[in-house]
Motif scaffolding. Structure first.
Motif, mmCIF file in Angstrom:
data_model
loop_
_atom_site.group_PDB
_atom_site.id
_atom_site.type_symbol
_atom_site.label_atom_id
_atom_site.label_comp_id
_atom_site.label_asym_id
_atom_site.label_seq_id
_atom_site.Cartn_x
_atom_site.Cartn_y
_atom_site.Cartn_z
ATOM 1 N N ARG A 76 0.817 -1.218 0.000
ATOM 2 C CA ARG A 76 0.000 0.000 0.000
ATOM 3 C C ARG A 76 0.847 1.264 0.000
ATOM 4 N NH1 ARG A 76 -5.747 -0.628 1.629
ATOM 5 N NH2 ARG A 76 -6.008 -2.856 1.651
ATOM 6 N N GLY A 77 1.759 1.416 -0.921
ATOM 7 C CA GLY A 77 2.456 2.687 -1.079
ATOM 8 C C GLY A 77 3.813 2.760 -0.414
ATOM 9 N N ASP A 78 4.372 3.961 -0.498
ATOM 10 C CA ASP A 78 5.715 4.233 0.017
ATOM 11 C C ASP A 78 5.803 3.951 1.512
ATOM 12 O OD1 ASP A 78 6.481 5.058 -2.490
ATOM 13 O OD2 ASP A 78 6.165 7.190 -2.066
ATOM 14 N N GLY A 79 6.915 3.393 1.921
ATOM 15 C CA GLY A 79 7.158 3.135 3.329
ATOM 16 C C GLY A 79 6.439 1.912 3.867
ATOM 17 N N GLN A 80 5.688 1.221 3.026
ATOM 18 C CA GLN A 80 4.899 0.096 3.517
ATOM 19 C C GLN A 80 5.791 -1.041 4.012
ATOM 20 O OE1 GLN A 80 1.707 0.176 4.117
ATOM 21 N NE2 GLN A 80 1.659 -1.887 4.900
ATOM 22 N N LYS A 81 6.853 -1.355 3.280
ATOM 23 C CA LYS A 81 7.718 -2.450 3.728
ATOM 24 C C LYS A 81 8.417 -2.074 5.033
ATOM 25 C CE LYS A 81 10.892 -5.980 2.364
ATOM 26 N NZ LYS A 81 11.726 -6.552 1.332
ATOM 27 N N GLU A 82 8.842 -0.834 5.159
ATOM 28 C CA GLU A 82 9.479 -0.389 6.391
ATOM 29 C C GLU A 82 8.490 -0.482 7.550
ATOM 30 O OE1 GLU A 82 9.528 1.280 3.529
ATOM 31 O OE2 GLU A 82 11.650 1.356 2.994
ATOM 32 N N PHE A 83 7.239 -0.083 7.281
ATOM 33 C CA PHE A 83 6.229 -0.174 8.327
ATOM 34 C C PHE A 83 5.950 -1.631 8.682
ATOM 35 C CE2 PHE A 83 1.774 -0.600 9.635
ATOM 36 C CZ PHE A 83 1.871 0.048 10.847
ATOM 37 N N GLN A 84 5.848 -2.497 7.694
ATOM 38 C CA GLN A 84 5.614 -3.922 7.964
ATOM 39 C C GLN A 84 6.769 -4.515 8.765
ATOM 40 O OE1 GLN A 84 2.935 -5.786 7.532
ATOM 41 N NE2 GLN A 84 1.815 -4.089 6.649
ATOM 42 N N THR A 85 7.984 -4.042 8.510
ATOM 43 C CA THR A 85 9.141 -4.500 9.281
ATOM 44 C C THR A 85 9.011 -4.072 10.740
ATOM 45 O OG1 THR A 85 10.536 -4.406 7.314
ATOM 46 C CG2 THR A 85 11.665 -4.411 9.458
ATOM 47 N N ALA A 86 8.658 -2.811 10.972
ATOM 48 C CA ALA A 86 8.478 -2.326 12.343
ATOM 49 C C ALA A 86 7.333 -3.060 13.028
ATOM 50 C CB ALA A 86 8.219 -0.822 12.337
ATOM 51 N N LEU A 87 6.264 -3.319 12.302
ATOM 52 C CA LEU A 87 5.129 -4.054 12.869
ATOM 53 C C LEU A 87 5.539 -5.484 13.231
ATOM 54 C CD1 LEU A 87 2.197 -3.664 13.637
ATOM 55 C CD2 LEU A 87 1.558 -4.373 11.331
ATOM 56 N N LEU A 88 6.388 -6.084 12.402
ATOM 57 C CA LEU A 88 6.890 -7.419 12.720
ATOM 58 C C LEU A 88 7.702 -7.396 14.016
ATOM 59 C CD1 LEU A 88 7.229 -10.407 11.972
ATOM 60 C CD2 LEU A 88 9.197 -9.736 10.571
ATOM 61 N N GLU A 89 8.445 -6.320 14.222
ATOM 62 C CA GLU A 89 9.195 -6.191 15.475
ATOM 63 C C GLU A 89 8.244 -6.113 16.670
ATOM 64 O OE1 GLU A 89 13.230 -3.845 14.908
ATOM 65 O OE2 GLU A 89 11.563 -2.757 13.968
ATOM 66 N N ILE A 90 7.137 -5.395 16.509
ATOM 67 C CA ILE A 90 6.143 -5.329 17.582
ATOM 68 C C ILE A 90 5.527 -6.709 17.793
ATOM 69 C CG2 ILE A 90 3.900 -4.377 18.255
ATOM 70 C CD1 ILE A 90 4.743 -1.769 16.813
ATOM 71 N N LYS A 91 5.225 -7.406 16.691
ATOM 72 C CA LYS A 91 4.657 -8.762 16.800
ATOM 73 C C LYS A 91 5.603 -9.695 17.548
ATOM 74 C CE LYS A 91 1.749 -8.627 12.664
ATOM 75 N NZ LYS A 91 1.500 -9.213 11.337
ATOM 76 N N ALA A 92 6.906 -9.494 17.345
ATOM 77 C CA ALA A 92 7.886 -10.343 18.028
ATOM 78 C C ALA A 92 7.868 -10.118 19.537
ATOM 79 C CB ALA A 92 9.286 -10.087 17.473
ATOM 80 N N GLN A 93 7.368 -8.969 19.976
ATOM 81 C CA GLN A 93 7.265 -8.686 21.406
ATOM 82 C C GLN A 93 5.990 -9.264 22.025
ATOM 83 O OE1 GLN A 93 9.834 -7.206 23.040
ATOM 84 N NE2 GLN A 93 10.750 -7.414 21.009
#
Length: 190
Positions: free
Chosen positions: A81-98
């Motif tokens: 969904r646009g610019d920065g989406q992969k970076e956001f998904q990466t950060a969200l994955l980090e939250i999921k890991a917590q």
């Protein structure tokens, strides 16, 4: 919330500081602390905000045809969904890991999972009722399988740069060959 999104995309979860969020907004770090005691509290509120947006987004009508609605819904979960989406998904994955260690994160993430599962189960049942989904499938098992595939594809995309397009195509093929009835399967790829 926009500043939190931008800061997460730039810094990721582990390196994110309240100052980074303040730098992305018009608020000072002290103003952020006035509303949120910690980075954790702000991120829990951010997940709640994302959930509300997500709930509105997946509630959008994709038409009356259950086969089209099902395929479109699944494909949208696997479309960037646009610019920065992969970076956001990466950060969200980090939250999921917590989440295994943090009940508040786990509860918020479980809400997303339940929402997608419930929506898929409902679409599958409607499709069965209208004769466009194979009545031999179990809507709960199939919805669980689809959620697992979507989540796994998103994780693979972030962690090993696997193609979301290829995952989307595989899932479309699964739906048309295994889930939808013959006449609906033929028309769902349009």
């Amino acid at each position: 919330m926009g500043a939190t999104y931008r800061a997460l995309c730039k810094h990721g979860y582990a390196s994110l500081r309240m100052q980074d969020i303040a730098d992305e907004s018009t608020k000072s770090k002290a103003a952020l602390h006035y509303h949120y005691e910690s980075k954790h509290d702000l991120l829990v509120a951010f997940l709640e905000h994302l959930y509300e947006q997500f709930e509105d987004d997946i509630g959008a009508d994709c038409g009356d045809d259950p086969a089209t609605r099902l395929v479109t819904f699944v494909e949208e979960r696997l479309t960037p969904r646009g610019d920065g989406q992969k970076e956001f998904q990466t950060a969200l994955l980090e939250i999921k890991a917590q989440a295994p260690y943090d009940e508040a994160y786990r509860e918020r993430l479980a809400e997303f999972d339940r929402l997608v599962f419930d929506r898929l189960r409902s679409m599958l049942q409607t499709g069965i009722d209208r004769g466009v989904v194979d009545d031999e499938i179990d809507p709960e098992d199939t919805a669980a399988f689809l959620v697992e595939h979507i989540n796994g594809a998103q994780i693979r995309h972030v962690t090993v740069d696997a193609s979301l397009g290829a995952a989307r195509n595989r899932l479309r093929t699964y739906l048309t060959e295994q889930v939808l009835t013959g006449s609906e399967a033929a028309g769902s790829g349009e």
